[in-house]
Design a protein around this motif. Sequence first.
Motif, PDB file in Angstrom:
ATOM      1  N   PHE A 392      26.144 -14.357 -21.182  1.00  0.00           N
ATOM      2  CA  PHE A 392      26.189 -15.701 -20.997  1.00  0.00           C
ATOM      3  C   PHE A 392      27.097 -16.238 -22.109  1.00  0.00           C
ATOM      4  O   PHE A 392      26.905 -16.090 -23.205  1.00  0.00           O
ATOM      5  CB  PHE A 392      24.642 -16.189 -21.216  1.00  0.00           C
ATOM      6  N   THR A 393      28.056 -17.285 -21.645  1.00  0.00           N
ATOM      7  CA  THR A 393      29.075 -17.853 -22.514  1.00  0.00           C
ATOM      8  C   THR A 393      28.905 -19.496 -22.799  1.00  0.00           C
ATOM      9  O   THR A 393      28.851 -20.011 -21.585  1.00  0.00           O
ATOM     10  CB  THR A 393      30.339 -17.542 -22.179  1.00  0.00           C
ATOM     11  N   VAL A 394      29.146 -19.748 -23.732  1.00  0.00           N
ATOM     12  CA  VAL A 394      29.295 -21.210 -24.228  1.00  0.00           C
ATOM     13  C   VAL A 394      30.496 -21.578 -24.835  1.00  0.00           C
ATOM     14  O   VAL A 394      30.630 -20.934 -25.956  1.00  0.00           O
ATOM     15  CB  VAL A 394      27.980 -21.723 -25.048  1.00  0.00           C
ATOM     16  N   ALA A 417      23.516 -11.134 -21.011  1.00  0.00           N
ATOM     17  CA  ALA A 417      22.776 -11.952 -19.876  1.00  0.00           C
ATOM     18  C   ALA A 417      22.171 -10.951 -18.789  1.00  0.00           C
ATOM     19  O   ALA A 417      21.771 -11.228 -17.655  1.00  0.00           O
ATOM     20  CB  ALA A 417      23.940 -12.712 -19.107  1.00  0.00           C
ATOM     21  N   SER A 418      21.894  -9.770 -19.315  1.00  0.00           N
ATOM     22  CA  SER A 418      21.290  -8.613 -18.336  1.00  0.00           C
ATOM     23  C   SER A 418      19.855  -9.070 -17.883  1.00  0.00           C
ATOM     24  O   SER A 418      19.558  -8.675 -16.962  1.00  0.00           O
ATOM     25  CB  SER A 418      21.424  -7.195 -18.960  1.00  0.00           C
ATOM     26  N   ASN A 423      23.178 -11.841  -9.736  1.00  0.00           N
ATOM     27  CA  ASN A 423      23.396 -13.154  -9.212  1.00  0.00           C
ATOM     28  C   ASN A 423      22.483 -14.337  -9.536  1.00  0.00           C
ATOM     29  O   ASN A 423      21.945 -15.146  -8.793  1.00  0.00           O
ATOM     30  CB  ASN A 423      23.223 -13.107  -7.613  1.00  0.00           C
ATOM     31  N   PRO A 424      22.511 -14.523 -10.875  1.00  0.00           N
ATOM     32  CA  PRO A 424      21.792 -15.817 -11.455  1.00  0.00           C
ATOM     33  C   PRO A 424      22.520 -17.016 -11.242  1.00  0.00           C
ATOM     34  O   PRO A 424      23.945 -16.750 -11.019  1.00  0.00           O
ATOM     35  CB  PRO A 424      21.482 -15.543 -13.152  1.00  0.00           C
ATOM     36  N   VAL A 434      19.746 -25.005 -21.391  1.00  0.00           N
ATOM     37  CA  VAL A 434      20.162 -24.772 -20.206  1.00  0.00           C
ATOM     38  C   VAL A 434      19.329 -23.757 -19.288  1.00  0.00           C
ATOM     39  O   VAL A 434      18.327 -23.000 -19.917  1.00  0.00           O
ATOM     40  CB  VAL A 434      21.677 -23.666 -20.602  1.00  0.00           C
ATOM     41  N   THR A 435      19.213 -24.440 -18.139  1.00  0.00           N
ATOM     42  CA  THR A 435      18.326 -23.717 -17.242  1.00  0.00           C
ATOM     43  C   THR A 435      18.904 -22.956 -16.072  1.00  0.00           C
ATOM     44  O   THR A 435      19.726 -23.161 -15.379  1.00  0.00           O
ATOM     45  CB  THR A 435      17.294 -24.926 -16.357  1.00  0.00           C
ATOM     46  N   ILE A 436      18.404 -21.721 -16.056  1.00  0.00           N
ATOM     47  CA  ILE A 436      19.166 -20.553 -15.068  1.00  0.00           C
ATOM     48  C   ILE A 436      18.094 -20.087 -14.209  1.00  0.00           C
ATOM     49  O   ILE A 436      16.748 -19.795 -14.707  1.00  0.00           O
ATOM     50  CB  ILE A 436      19.567 -19.568 -16.013  1.00  0.00           C
ATOM     51  N   ARG A 437      18.440 -19.956 -12.922  1.00  0.00           N
ATOM     52  CA  ARG A 437      17.582 -19.409 -11.823  1.00  0.00           C
ATOM     53  C   ARG A 437      18.086 -18.012 -11.649  1.00  0.00           C
ATOM     54  O   ARG A 437      19.082 -17.768 -11.082  1.00  0.00           O
ATOM     55  CB  ARG A 437      17.318 -20.344 -10.493  1.00  0.00           C
ATOM     56  N   ARG A 438      16.971 -17.200 -11.951  1.00  0.00           N
ATOM     57  CA  ARG A 438      17.255 -15.739 -11.367  1.00  0.00           C
ATOM     58  C   ARG A 438      17.138 -15.194  -9.826  1.00  0.00           C
ATOM     59  O   ARG A 438      16.771 -16.352  -9.152  1.00  0.00           O
ATOM     60  CB  ARG A 438      16.243 -14.870 -12.077  1.00  0.00           C
TER      61      ARG A 438
END
Length: 640
Positions: A392-394, A417-418, A423-424, A434-438
Motif C-alpha cells: 500500500f503506497t502513499v 498490503a498482504s 484484488n482489494p 483510507v477505506t479499502i474493501r477486501r
Amino acid sequence: MLRSTLAQQGTPVYSVAWGPDSEKVLYTAGKQLIIKPLQPNAKVLQWKAHDGIILKVDWNSVNDLILSAGEDCKYKVWDSYGRLLYNSQPHEHPITSVAWAPDGELFAVGSFHTLRLCDKTGWSYALEKPNTGSIFNIAWSIDGTQIAGACGNGHVVFAHVVEQRWEWKNFQVTLTKRRTMQVRNVLNDAVDLLEFRDRVIKASLNYAHLVVSTSLQCYVFSTKNWNTPLIFDLKEGTVSLILQAERHFLLVDGGGIYLYSYEGRFISSPKFPGMRTDILNAQTVSLSNDTIAIKDKADEKIIFLFEASTGKPLGDGKLLSHKNEILEIALDQKGLTNDRKIAFIDKNRDLCITSVKRFGKEEQIIKLGTMVHTLAWSDTCNILCGLQDTRFTVWYYPNTVYVDRDILPKTLYERDASEFSKNPHIVSFVGNQVTIRRADGSLVHISISPYPAILHEYVSSSKWEDAVRLCRFVKEQTMWACLAAMAVANRDMTTAEIAYAAIGEIDKVQYINSIKELPSKESKMAHILMFSGNIQEAEMVLLQAGLVYQAIQININLYNWERALELAVKYKTHVDTVLAYRQKFLETFGKQETNKRYLQYAEGLQIDWEKIRAKIEMEITKERERSSTSQSSKNIGLRH
C-alpha cells in the motif's frame, strides 16, 4: 432472413451474450466458454470455465466483466480475456441464472429456491430462499433497483434492492425501504428519517452533502440540516452515476452528463462525439472543482478534458492521449486550476500522472509506479494513494516528479498490503483515513500520518517558516523531502536549501547557493527551471530577457554542443566562445573534431582565451548593471 450462422457445434448452446461494443458474441459449448468476434478472420477465444455444463452467461457493458453459471453448482466472474476473478463455493443445486445490474456494480444469481445478490467482485450481499423452484431467468429494471425472476413453478418473483449504505466521516446513511433513508450521526447517535415521494435510484454522500436521485427528482441534503433538502426535477429518471466534488456534483443518465451546484443550479453539460453515457462509471469519469475528465470508450487511449464552468473542452481543445489503453482515471481535488493533475492506471498497470492544462506544448506523461491496481486522491489535499502489487503506497507529494525526480522515493510512505488479500479496492480517501474493501467484502480502515496534509496547507498559504518548524518537530525524512520539492516548485530557494540539507542532498544545496549568487532575476529563474529539468523553458527565459550569452553558456555546461552553436550563429555572437569550449572539451578526452558544422566554423579561426574571458567578463558585468538598473527604477516607482 438468416443473415449468417455464427457457430455450429455438436453441443447445445444454452446461453449467449453480446460483448460491450456489440462486435463480439459470448456463448456456451458444454463446459467451455467461447468469445467469437463478428469479423470473419478474427481470433476466437475459448477456455474451459466449469466442471459441469454451463447454463447461463452474461457480459456487462460498463465493467466489461463476464458471469457464468453451471451444473457444477458454481458461479464465476471472468474478465474479457478469460482470466478468473472470482470462483464461488459449490451450492446445493445447479446455478440456473445469473444477470448483471445495468451499472455493473451488482449481479443476481438464481438457483433452486435460492436468490442471491452479489457485488461485482463476487462476494455476497444477501441470500433469499423464496419457494419458487429453480429461477431460470433474471431481468433487472433499467434503473438497477429491482429484479424479476422466471421461476420453475410458473410464478414470477420480484425483488427490490434495499439496505444500501453510504458513509462519510461521522454520518451513515442507509436505504431502509424503497422510499426511505435513515441517517445516523455516530458521534451523538442522532437519527433522522428521510422520506421520498418516489423510489430511490442512486445516492452519493461526500463533501458534507448527500445527493439522492429518485425516478423523477434529485434531492440535495446538507449534513448540517437534514430537514430542508433542495429539490429539482430530472430530465430523465434513470440516473446511472453521481459524482461529487467540493463545489458541485455530476449526474449521468441515458441522455447526457449534467453538472449542478449544491444550490441546485444547472452549470454545464459537456458533450463529445460518439458519447455513450450508459457505459460511464466512477473509474472512467472524474470530477474536480474546475475540471471534468472522461475516458473515451471508442478509443481507450484517450481522455476528454472539459472546463466544469462551461462544459467546453479545456485549453486549446487538445485531447489527452496515452500510448496504452487507460483503465481508471482520477483528478486531484485541491490547489490551483493551472496545477490540476490527473492520475491514471493503464493496461500494463502503470500509474501515470500528467497536467490537465494543455496549451500548445505537449504535456509530459510521467510514470509514478508499476503494478498499481486501484488509486484515490485525498479530498483535503493533493496526496495520492494506491495499492501496488503487495504494497500500500502513499505519494505524499506526487508533483515531485515535475520538480526533482531523484527525491521521489523519499516522499513515499509504503506498508505491506498482504493483509488485504487478493484484488482489494480503495473505496475512499477522506482526510487521513483510507477505506479499502477486501475481496471478501469486508472493509479495512487505514490511518496515514496527518502531518503531510498540514504541510500541504502551510505551503498553499505560503507559511514557509511554519512548514520548516513542522518538519523540525516531526523529524521525518519524508516530510523534509516533500518540503524540498514544494519549495522548489514555489521558487522559495531559502526553504529548499534548509530542506535539502536536512535530507543530506549536499550537491543540491551547493547548486541552490550558486543560484542565489546570480546577478539577475531572469538568470535565477532559468537556473531554478534547470534544477527541475526544464532546460528548454530555462533557455527561453534567458533569450526573452536578451541574455543570449547565458543561454549559450547553459547549453555548453550541459554539453548540448549542437544547440550552443546554433544559438551563437543565430544571434551572431560568441561563436568563438562555443568553439573554444568545444576544443577544450575534445582535448580533455583526447578526441578529434568530427562534427561538420564545428569544422566549418572553426576554419581559419584562432582561439584567443584572453579575448574570450574578457568578453565573458563583459557579459556578466552588463547583466549586473541591468539588474541594478531595473532594481533602482523599481525603487523610484515605489517612491513616486
